[in-house]
Structures are given as C-alpha cells and as structure tokens.
Design a protein around this motif. Structure first.
Motif, PDB file in Angstrom:
ATOM      1  N   LEU A   8       0.836  -1.200   0.000  1.00 51.07           N
ATOM      2  CA  LEU A   8       0.000   0.000   0.000  1.00 51.07           C
ATOM      3  C   LEU A   8       0.873   1.253   0.000  1.00 51.07           C
ATOM      4  CD1 LEU A   8      -2.616   1.649   0.327  1.00 51.07           C
ATOM      5  CD2 LEU A   8      -2.466   1.199   2.785  1.00 51.07           C
ATOM      6  N   ALA A   9       1.877   1.282   0.865  1.00 46.44           N
ATOM      7  CA  ALA A   9       2.765   2.446   0.949  1.00 46.44           C
ATOM      8  C   ALA A   9       3.508   2.669  -0.370  1.00 46.44           C
ATOM      9  CB  ALA A   9       3.756   2.264   2.097  1.00 46.44           C
ATOM     10  N   VAL A  10       4.024   1.610  -0.958  1.00 46.56           N
ATOM     11  CA  VAL A  10       4.753   1.732  -2.231  1.00 46.56           C
ATOM     12  C   VAL A  10       3.810   2.210  -3.331  1.00 46.56           C
ATOM     13  CG1 VAL A  10       5.891   0.393  -4.056  1.00 46.56           C
ATOM     14  CG2 VAL A  10       6.583   0.107  -1.671  1.00 46.56           C
ATOM     15  N   SER A  11       2.591   1.691  -3.341  1.00 45.63           N
ATOM     16  CA  SER A  11       1.618   2.101  -4.352  1.00 45.63           C
ATOM     17  C   SER A  11       1.304   3.588  -4.246  1.00 45.63           C
ATOM     18  CB  SER A  11       0.338   1.271  -4.186  1.00 45.63           C
ATOM     19  OG  SER A  11      -0.602   1.619  -5.159  1.00 45.63           O
ATOM     20  N   VAL A  12       1.082   4.077  -3.043  1.00 46.77           N
ATOM     21  CA  VAL A  12       0.771   5.499  -2.848  1.00 46.77           C
ATOM     22  C   VAL A  12       1.954   6.364  -3.282  1.00 46.77           C
ATOM     23  CG1 VAL A  12       0.297   7.268  -1.100  1.00 46.77           C
ATOM     24  CG2 VAL A  12      -0.977   5.110  -1.076  1.00 46.77           C
ATOM     25  N   VAL A  13       3.152   5.980  -2.903  1.00 46.41           N
ATOM     26  CA  VAL A  13       4.346   6.752  -3.284  1.00 46.41           C
ATOM     27  C   VAL A  13       4.552   6.706  -4.801  1.00 46.41           C
ATOM     28  CG1 VAL A  13       6.864   6.864  -3.092  1.00 46.41           C
ATOM     29  CG2 VAL A  13       5.470   6.543  -1.033  1.00 46.41           C
ATOM     30  N   ALA A  14       4.399   5.530  -5.410  1.00 46.85           N
ATOM     31  CA  ALA A  14       4.598   5.408  -6.856  1.00 46.85           C
ATOM     32  C   ALA A  14       3.579   6.243  -7.628  1.00 46.85           C
ATOM     33  CB  ALA A  14       4.517   3.944  -7.276  1.00 46.85           C
ATOM     34  N   LEU A  15       2.326   6.228  -7.177  1.00 46.16           N
ATOM     35  CA  LEU A  15       1.306   7.049  -7.835  1.00 46.16           C
ATOM     36  C   LEU A  15       1.636   8.539  -7.696  1.00 46.16           C
ATOM     37  CD1 LEU A  15      -1.895   5.099  -6.751  1.00 46.16           C
ATOM     38  CD2 LEU A  15      -1.105   5.428  -9.108  1.00 46.16           C
ATOM     39  N   THR A  16       2.109   8.934  -6.525  1.00 49.54           N
ATOM     40  CA  THR A  16       2.491  10.325  -6.302  1.00 49.54           C
ATOM     41  C   THR A  16       3.654  10.713  -7.213  1.00 49.54           C
ATOM     42  OG1 THR A  16       1.751  10.198  -4.014  1.00 49.54           O
ATOM     43  CG2 THR A  16       3.241  11.999  -4.563  1.00 49.54           C
ATOM     44  N   LEU A  60      -6.779   8.671  -3.321  1.00 46.77           N
ATOM     45  CA  LEU A  60      -7.879   7.719  -3.420  1.00 46.77           C
ATOM     46  C   LEU A  60      -7.456   6.334  -2.914  1.00 46.77           C
ATOM     47  CD1 LEU A  60     -10.816   7.438  -4.383  1.00 46.77           C
ATOM     48  CD2 LEU A  60      -9.908   6.738  -6.603  1.00 46.77           C
ATOM     49  N   THR A  61      -6.268   5.912  -3.281  1.00 48.56           N
ATOM     50  CA  THR A  61      -5.754   4.619  -2.826  1.00 48.56           C
ATOM     51  C   THR A  61      -5.651   4.578  -1.303  1.00 48.56           C
ATOM     52  OG1 THR A  61      -4.530   4.214  -4.875  1.00 48.56           O
ATOM     53  CG2 THR A  61      -3.756   3.066  -2.907  1.00 48.56           C
ATOM     54  N   ALA A  62      -5.081   5.621  -0.713  1.00 46.78           N
ATOM     55  CA  ALA A  62      -4.918   5.658   0.749  1.00 46.78           C
ATOM     56  C   ALA A  62      -6.272   5.714   1.456  1.00 46.78           C
ATOM     57  CB  ALA A  62      -4.056   6.854   1.142  1.00 46.78           C
ATOM     58  N   VAL A  63      -7.152   6.584   0.986  1.00 44.21           N
ATOM     59  CA  VAL A  63      -8.456   6.757   1.638  1.00 44.21           C
ATOM     60  C   VAL A  63      -9.308   5.491   1.500  1.00 44.21           C
ATOM     61  CG1 VAL A  63     -10.646   8.035   1.531  1.00 44.21           C
ATOM     62  CG2 VAL A  63      -8.467   9.266   1.480  1.00 44.21           C
ATOM     63  N   LEU A  64      -9.358   4.920   0.304  1.00 47.16           N
ATOM     64  CA  LEU A  64     -10.125   3.692   0.104  1.00 47.16           C
ATOM     65  C   LEU A  64      -9.569   2.545   0.941  1.00 47.16           C
ATOM     66  CD1 LEU A  64     -10.912   3.584  -3.732  1.00 47.16           C
ATOM     67  CD2 LEU A  64     -12.550   3.751  -1.841  1.00 47.16           C
ATOM     68  N   SER A  65      -8.259   2.413   0.968  1.00 47.01           N
ATOM     69  CA  SER A  65      -7.647   1.311   1.709  1.00 47.01           C
ATOM     70  C   SER A  65      -7.934   1.398   3.200  1.00 47.01           C
ATOM     71  CB  SER A  65      -6.136   1.283   1.481  1.00 47.01           C
ATOM     72  OG  SER A  65      -5.858   0.971   0.140  1.00 47.01           O
ATOM     73  N   ILE A  66      -7.769   2.573   3.759  1.00 44.10           N
ATOM     74  CA  ILE A  66      -8.013   2.742   5.192  1.00 44.10           C
ATOM     75  C   ILE A  66      -9.513   2.672   5.487  1.00 44.10           C
ATOM     76  CG2 ILE A  66      -7.836   4.341   7.136  1.00 44.10           C
ATOM     77  CD1 ILE A  66      -5.149   5.278   5.811  1.00 44.10           C
ATOM     78  N   GLY A  67     -10.313   3.369   4.711  1.00 43.95           N
ATOM     79  CA  GLY A  67     -11.757   3.391   4.942  1.00 43.95           C
ATOM     80  C   GLY A  67     -12.407   2.026   4.775  1.00 43.95           C
ATOM     81  N   LEU A  68     -12.120   1.361   3.660  1.00 43.78           N
ATOM     82  CA  LEU A  68     -12.696   0.029   3.439  1.00 43.78           C
ATOM     83  C   LEU A  68     -12.146  -0.987   4.435  1.00 43.78           C
ATOM     84  CD1 LEU A  68     -12.844  -0.166  -0.463  1.00 43.78           C
ATOM     85  CD2 LEU A  68     -14.741   0.138   1.147  1.00 43.78           C
TER      86      LEU A  68
END
Length: 152
Positions: A93-101, A111-119
């Motif tokens: 998850l962390a790598v995905s958020v950084v790579a997208l950024t 969206l990835t961070a919010v969806l992951s934590i919220g869901l």
C-alpha cells in the motif's frame, strides 16, 4: 519512571511457530494468486492490494470475534500472523501510494490511501460484528481447553 503498562514477553511454542510458518505459506500463496489475477503496473491503481487488505481486515475481525476465545494459541498464531499477516500488506500500500504520487497521479494516490483505510476499517467492523453474532450462536461461548502451549 513511566506509569504506562508494560508488555511481558513469553516463550513461543514450536507448535505456534510451525502454525505461523504453514499459515505464512498459505497466505503468501493466496496473495500471489490475487496479484497475478489482478496485475497492474507500479504507477497504476493496485486493486489487488486494496482487495487483499480489505478481505484480510474482514477475515481477522470475523475470526477474532467468533473464534479467538475458543481456539488454542497455536491456531490463533497460524490464522492471524500466519495466514492473514502474510496475505495482507501495508508495505505494498505504501509503495503504491508513493509510486502514484511520483507518477504525478496525486488523486490516485489519495484515493488509494483513503479507500484502503476506509474500506479496511469498515471491513474490520463488519467482520467483528458478524463474528460476534456467529460466536454467540455457535457453541455458547465455550473457551479453548487448557493445555501447556495455549496462551489465553
């Protein structure tokens, strides 16, 4: 001196270690299958990571509420840290958020961070809620039998 409670160490049994090892093989294999089925590039939304983390949060909530009081420590170790610990992933998850950024997709990263934590939170709540209902309906709340290697 601190007045905070301390965590005491305990010895881990060979059975608990074996359960975590076998559970880890199962969880990692399941994770790989989902990653292969839902392949994506590093700078794309990682549906597989969202899916495994959400499913893992639900499953852990369900197991904790329905089974934890009634199963031995080695089984909790195999199911929790073993299967679900190796199935879910914060690092991906962390790598995905950084790579997208880094790819300039700030909306995708947020969206990835919010969806992951919220869901994940919603799934954990649903698992705990369902597990509590199943646990009560299951076997009347019997606890795991006493044994030398069972941690209560």
């Amino acid at each position: 001196m601190s007045s905070a409670p301390t965590v005491s160490a305990r010895r881990v049994s060979a059975l608990e270690l074996a359960a975590v090892f076998v559970g880890g093989l199962i969880g990692t294999s399941l994770r790989l299958l989902i990653d292969l089925a839902l392949a994506h590039d590093l700078d794309e939304f990682a549906l597989s990571t969202l899916l495994v983390n959400t499913l893992g949060a639900f499953a852990l909530g369900l197991l904790v509420a329905a089974l934890w009081p009634r199963v031995p420590g080695w089984m909790r170790a195999g199911l929790g840290p073993g299967i679900l610990g190796s199935f879910t992933t914060f690092s991906a998850l962390a790598v995905s958020v950084v790579a997208l950024t880094q790819a300039g997709d700030l909306v995708g990263a947020v969206l990835t961070a919010v969806l992951s934590i919220g869901l994940g939170m919603l799934a954990a709540w649903a698992g705990l809620t369902l597990g509590a209902r199943l646990g009560v309906a299951g076997d009347g709340g019997r606890e795991a039998p006493e044994s030398k290697d069972v941690e209560r």
